[in-house]
Write a protein that holds these residues in place. Structure first.
Motif, PDB file in Angstrom:
ATOM      1  N   LYS A   1     -37.321  18.530  83.925  1.00 53.62           N
ATOM      2  CA  LYS A   1     -38.790  18.600  84.041  1.00 53.62           C
ATOM      3  C   LYS A   1     -39.289  17.649  85.144  1.00 53.62           C
ATOM      4  O   LYS A   1     -40.431  17.194  85.117  1.00 53.62           O
ATOM      5  CB  LYS A   1     -39.438  18.214  82.711  1.00 53.62           C
ATOM      6  CG  LYS A   1     -39.049  19.130  81.555  1.00 53.62           C
ATOM      7  CD  LYS A   1     -39.979  18.888  80.363  1.00 53.62           C
ATOM      8  CE  LYS A   1     -39.632  19.777  79.194  1.00 53.62           C
ATOM      9  NZ  LYS A   1     -38.461  19.317  78.440  1.00 53.62           N
ATOM     10  N   ALA A   2     -38.425  17.353  86.115  1.00 55.99           N
ATOM     11  CA  ALA A   2     -38.751  16.326  87.113  1.00 55.99           C
ATOM     12  C   ALA A   2     -40.011  16.641  87.896  1.00 55.99           C
ATOM     13  O   ALA A   2     -40.764  15.738  88.265  1.00 55.99           O
ATOM     14  CB  ALA A   2     -37.575  16.168  88.074  1.00 55.99           C
TER      15      ALA A   2
ATOM     16  N   ALA B   1     -39.941  22.212  85.974  1.00 56.21           N
ATOM     17  CA  ALA B   1     -40.175  22.360  84.533  1.00 56.21           C
ATOM     18  C   ALA B   1     -40.439  23.827  84.191  1.00 56.21           C
ATOM     19  O   ALA B   1     -39.879  24.358  83.224  1.00 56.21           O
ATOM     20  CB  ALA B   1     -41.353  21.487  84.099  1.00 56.21           C
ATOM     21  N   ARG B   2     -41.267  24.486  84.991  1.00 60.34           N
ATOM     22  CA  ARG B   2     -41.573  25.904  84.716  1.00 60.34           C
ATOM     23  C   ARG B   2     -40.334  26.764  84.896  1.00 60.34           C
ATOM     24  O   ARG B   2     -40.062  27.656  84.109  1.00 60.34           O
ATOM     25  CB  ARG B   2     -42.695  26.393  85.646  1.00 60.34           C
ATOM     26  CG  ARG B   2     -44.054  25.807  85.308  1.00 60.34           C
ATOM     27  CD  ARG B   2     -45.109  26.268  86.289  1.00 60.34           C
ATOM     28  NE  ARG B   2     -45.551  27.631  86.032  1.00 60.34           N
ATOM     29  CZ  ARG B   2     -46.607  27.959  85.300  1.00 60.34           C
ATOM     30  NH1 ARG B   2     -47.325  27.008  84.727  1.00 60.34           N
ATOM     31  NH2 ARG B   2     -46.949  29.215  85.132  1.00 60.34           N
ATOM     32  N   ARG B   3     -39.566  26.466  85.964  1.00 62.15           N
ATOM     33  CA  ARG B   3     -38.376  27.299  86.218  1.00 62.15           C
ATOM     34  C   ARG B   3     -37.295  27.071  85.156  1.00 62.15           C
ATOM     35  O   ARG B   3     -36.718  28.031  84.637  1.00 62.15           O
ATOM     36  CB  ARG B   3     -37.805  26.985  87.626  1.00 62.15           C
ATOM     37  CG  ARG B   3     -36.562  27.780  87.980  1.00 62.15           C
ATOM     38  CD  ARG B   3     -36.875  29.279  88.078  1.00 62.15           C
ATOM     39  NE  ARG B   3     -35.681  30.113  88.168  1.00 62.15           N
ATOM     40  CZ  ARG B   3     -35.072  30.714  87.147  1.00 62.15           C
ATOM     41  NH1 ARG B   3     -35.514  30.545  85.900  1.00 62.15           N
ATOM     42  NH2 ARG B   3     -34.011  31.479  87.343  1.00 62.15           N
TER      43      ARG B   3
ATOM     44  N   GLU C   1     -31.586  30.912  81.443  1.00 62.51           N
ATOM     45  CA  GLU C   1     -30.881  31.371  80.236  1.00 62.51           C
ATOM     46  C   GLU C   1     -29.395  31.045  80.251  1.00 62.51           C
ATOM     47  O   GLU C   1     -28.725  31.129  79.229  1.00 62.51           O
ATOM     48  CB  GLU C   1     -31.079  32.882  80.081  1.00 62.51           C
ATOM     49  CG  GLU C   1     -32.516  33.193  79.704  1.00 62.51           C
ATOM     50  CD  GLU C   1     -32.796  34.674  79.542  1.00 62.51           C
ATOM     51  OE1 GLU C   1     -31.878  35.483  79.813  1.00 62.51           O
ATOM     52  OE2 GLU C   1     -33.928  34.992  79.161  1.00 62.51           O
ATOM     53  N   THR C   2     -28.870  30.695  81.419  1.00 62.74           N
ATOM     54  CA  THR C   2     -27.434  30.383  81.502  1.00 62.74           C
ATOM     55  C   THR C   2     -27.264  29.037  82.200  1.00 62.74           C
ATOM     56  O   THR C   2     -28.185  28.554  82.883  1.00 62.74           O
ATOM     57  CB  THR C   2     -26.687  31.440  82.337  1.00 62.74           C
ATOM     58  OG1 THR C   2     -27.232  31.406  83.675  1.00 62.74           O
ATOM     59  CG2 THR C   2     -26.845  32.837  81.758  1.00 62.74           C
ATOM     60  N   LEU C   3     -26.064  28.466  82.057  1.00 59.69           N
ATOM     61  CA  LEU C   3     -25.770  27.212  82.760  1.00 59.69           C
ATOM     62  C   LEU C   3     -25.916  27.417  84.265  1.00 59.69           C
ATOM     63  O   LEU C   3     -26.503  26.581  84.955  1.00 59.69           O
ATOM     64  CB  LEU C   3     -24.346  26.758  82.416  1.00 59.69           C
ATOM     65  CG  LEU C   3     -23.860  25.529  83.180  1.00 59.69           C
ATOM     66  CD1 LEU C   3     -24.672  24.293  82.788  1.00 59.69           C
ATOM     67  CD2 LEU C   3     -22.366  25.278  82.928  1.00 59.69           C
TER      68      LEU C   3
ATOM     69  N   LEU D   1     -29.481  27.272  85.290  1.00 57.14           N
ATOM     70  CA  LEU D   1     -30.019  25.905  85.217  1.00 57.14           C
ATOM     71  C   LEU D   1     -29.550  25.088  86.433  1.00 57.14           C
ATOM     72  O   LEU D   1     -30.346  24.423  87.110  1.00 57.14           O
ATOM     73  CB  LEU D   1     -29.562  25.229  83.912  1.00 57.14           C
ATOM     74  CG  LEU D   1     -29.927  23.756  83.779  1.00 57.14           C
ATOM     75  CD1 LEU D   1     -31.439  23.580  83.655  1.00 57.14           C
ATOM     76  CD2 LEU D   1     -29.232  23.114  82.581  1.00 57.14           C
ATOM     77  N   LEU D   2     -28.242  25.155  86.733  1.00 58.46           N
ATOM     78  CA  LEU D   2     -27.698  24.374  87.857  1.00 58.46           C
ATOM     79  C   LEU D   2     -28.264  24.886  89.183  1.00 58.46           C
ATOM     80  O   LEU D   2     -28.527  24.117  90.108  1.00 58.46           O
ATOM     81  CB  LEU D   2     -26.166  24.439  87.865  1.00 58.46           C
ATOM     82  CG  LEU D   2     -25.470  23.858  86.632  1.00 58.46           C
ATOM     83  CD1 LEU D   2     -23.952  23.997  86.763  1.00 58.46           C
ATOM     84  CD2 LEU D   2     -25.846  22.386  86.401  1.00 58.46           C
ATOM     85  N   PHE D   3     -28.453  26.197  89.252  1.00 58.73           N
ATOM     86  CA  PHE D   3     -29.004  26.784  90.481  1.00 58.73           C
ATOM     87  C   PHE D   3     -30.435  26.269  90.726  1.00 58.73           C
ATOM     88  O   PHE D   3     -30.803  25.936  91.859  1.00 58.73           O
ATOM     89  CB  PHE D   3     -28.995  28.316  90.374  1.00 58.73           C
ATOM     90  CG  PHE D   3     -29.045  29.001  91.713  1.00 58.73           C
ATOM     91  CD1 PHE D   3     -27.914  29.060  92.522  1.00 58.73           C
ATOM     92  CD2 PHE D   3     -30.211  29.585  92.174  1.00 58.73           C
ATOM     93  CE1 PHE D   3     -27.950  29.683  93.762  1.00 58.73           C
ATOM     94  CE2 PHE D   3     -30.256  30.210  93.413  1.00 58.73           C
ATOM     95  CZ  PHE D   3     -29.122  30.260  94.207  1.00 58.73           C
ATOM     96  N   ALA D   4     -31.207  26.154  89.659  1.00 56.97           N
ATOM     97  CA  ALA D   4     -32.571  25.620  89.803  1.00 56.97           C
ATOM     98  C   ALA D   4     -32.525  24.175  90.293  1.00 56.97           C
ATOM     99  O   ALA D   4     -33.281  23.789  91.200  1.00 56.97           O
ATOM    100  CB  ALA D   4     -33.309  25.708  88.468  1.00 56.97           C
TER     101      ALA D   4
END
Ligand code: GUN
Ligand code: ZN
Length: 445
Positions: free
Chosen positions: A386-387, A392-394, A399-401, A404-407
């Motif tokens: 949520k930095a 935070a929105r993205r 839905e997958t690791l 998350l890492l890509f974001a």
């Protein structure tokens, strides 16, 4: 010794995600236990909690992600203050900005002040180990190691060797370069967490006598690192062919002088051929890919497909000040795009591996750093999904690791690094650093 423990999401690796689908080890409810600067255990809270010593306080960070500290395999600390200097390509950039800036490091006070800021900036970006170029002045290496040692962070660095094709004020000689490097190896290599790298800047700025002397020193110290640049830019490659007419290729010059081996790391590796890549794979010499620098200086696009085919070891790097960010997250962002332009899909999971366990393995330091495995040095970072409002929105929708890492890789930078730990001690806290900066701004106003 007292334990400390962190309950958070945990990510570590037991191999290359491109080779095995089980290489990334992710625990949504994880526990990391640290004692005496080393990892005691890391894994699912339910299975690791039994290893908590009585009375150990568990720091709750369940909304954050802990990963091993990032490893930057190619960066120039004296170029910190000239990052983002405009020039039409590598060679004019060196002449106009780099060499005049590096001249200032003959003054130990400049070297100390810059080293302090440089290490702060690395830690703020979550980089806990870097392979660092200093300047030709041996006191620049002393300044880097002194500052790194004071924070107990593992750094690898070396005094630049350069005895021709550069201004007189930055020149050493084959003999003085050898003597200074030998003195620095004796003073710093394996002292605490510091390690030495023999650092011929690149073939054009070393005579054959200097490359030969460097090869001799490398032979005397088989566990010392070697770092240089190779095949970065078309004009540079043509220049090298004129300076060293007898060699099959640019890389072959380093090979001739015994400078390809495990723990030898070459920046860029863009304009290589199949034989060069084969030789790098055979000698376990590491290609350090520096995407923000390659795009900024217009040097070219690293070829991920050919690198993978050849099985040469690769790692990621910023190459500040040719690189435009200290952040390994921003480096991943640009690495992904460089790979895409070459028709290669570089996953975020693999980029996180390349920046942590993969780099450690390539540097022959896999037992010490780069993972959260038991007994390894407790260098880790806490990432904040949520930095920023956008992150935070993205991340609320991932839905997958991999998502998350890509974001984190595409949207993250130093703001995403909530805390950084080196050998189990906290060495950066984002919100404290922000408050400190705001306080300084108020005093200045
Ligand atoms: N080649 C020789 N020196 C340098 C340097 O400082 N930066 C980059 N990017 N390439 C180099
Ligand atoms: Zn460089």
């Amino acid at each position: 010794m007292t334990q400390t423990a962190y309950r958070a999401q945990l990510l570590t690796f037991n191999g290359d995600p491109a080779q095995s689908s089980n290489a990334a080890i992710f625990n949504e409810d994880g526990l990391l236990i640290v004692e005496d600067g080393h990892v005691v255990a890391a894994g699912a809270y339910a299975s690791v909690a039994s290893q908590l010593a009585p009375g150990t306080q568990v720091v709750e960070m369940r909304d954050k992600l802990i990963v091993p500290g990032f490893i930057d395999t190619h960066i120039h600390f004296p170029q910190t203050d000239m990052i983002a200097s405009p020039a039409p390509g590598l060679l004019p950039w060196l002449d106009t900005y780099t060499f005049p800036t590096e001249r200032g490091f003959s003054d130990p006070a400049v070297a100390q002040d810059t080293a302090r800021f440089f290490i702060d900036e690395l830690l703020a970006c979550g980089t806990t180990t870097a392979l660092v170029y200093c300047t030709v002045h041996k006191q620049s290496a002393d300044a880097l190691f002194t500052e790194a040692q004071a924070r107990n962070v593992r750094m690898i660095g070396g005094k630049v060797l350069m005895d021709r094709n550069c201004p007189e004020f930055l020149r050493d000689t084959a003999q003085s370069g050898y003597d200074d490097s030998a003195e620095l190896i004796a003073r710093w290599h394996n002292r605490g967490r510091q390690m030495y790298a023999l650092t011929p800047r690149f073939a054009p700025t070393s005579t054959e006598a200097q490359l030969e002397a460097t090869g001799a020193l490398a032979k005397l110290h088989p566990d010392v690192f070697i770092q240089s640049h190779v095949a970065e830019n078309h004009d540079e490659v043509k220049w090298v062919a004129r300076l060293f007419p007898g060699h099959r290729s640019y890389l072959d010059i380093y090979d001739h002088y015994g400078l390809l081996r495990p723990r030898a790391v070459y920046g860029h590796c863009i304009h290589l051929d199949a034989e060069d890549r084969r030789r790098m794979a055979e000698t376990r010499t590491v290609a350090s890919h520096c995407p923000t620098s390659n795009l900024f200086l217009g040097s070219g696009l690293f070829d991920f497909d050919k690198a993978a085919e050849s099985r040469m070891p690769i790692a990621l790097a910023t190459d500040v000040g040719g690189g435009t960010s200290f952040s390994m997250l921003q480096t991943m962002n640009e690495a992904h795009k460089v790979a895409r332009l070459g028709g290669h899909h570089l996953t975020a999971t693999r980029m996180f591996w390349l920046a942590t366990a993969g780099a450690a393995e390539a540097l022959d330091l896999g037992d010490q750093i780069g993972t959260l495995k038991p007994k390894s040095e407790a260098d880790f970072i806490v990432l904040d999904p949520k930095a920023t409002p956008l992150l935070a929105r993205r991340t609320a929708r991932t839905e997958t690791l991999e998502e998350l890492l890509f974001a984190f890789a595409l949207l993250g930078d130093d703001r995403a690094v909530y805390e950084t730990y080196a050998a189990g001690q906290r060495v950066h806290r984002r919100d404290d650093a922000r408050q400190h900066a705001a306080g300084k701004a108020r005093i200045a106003a």
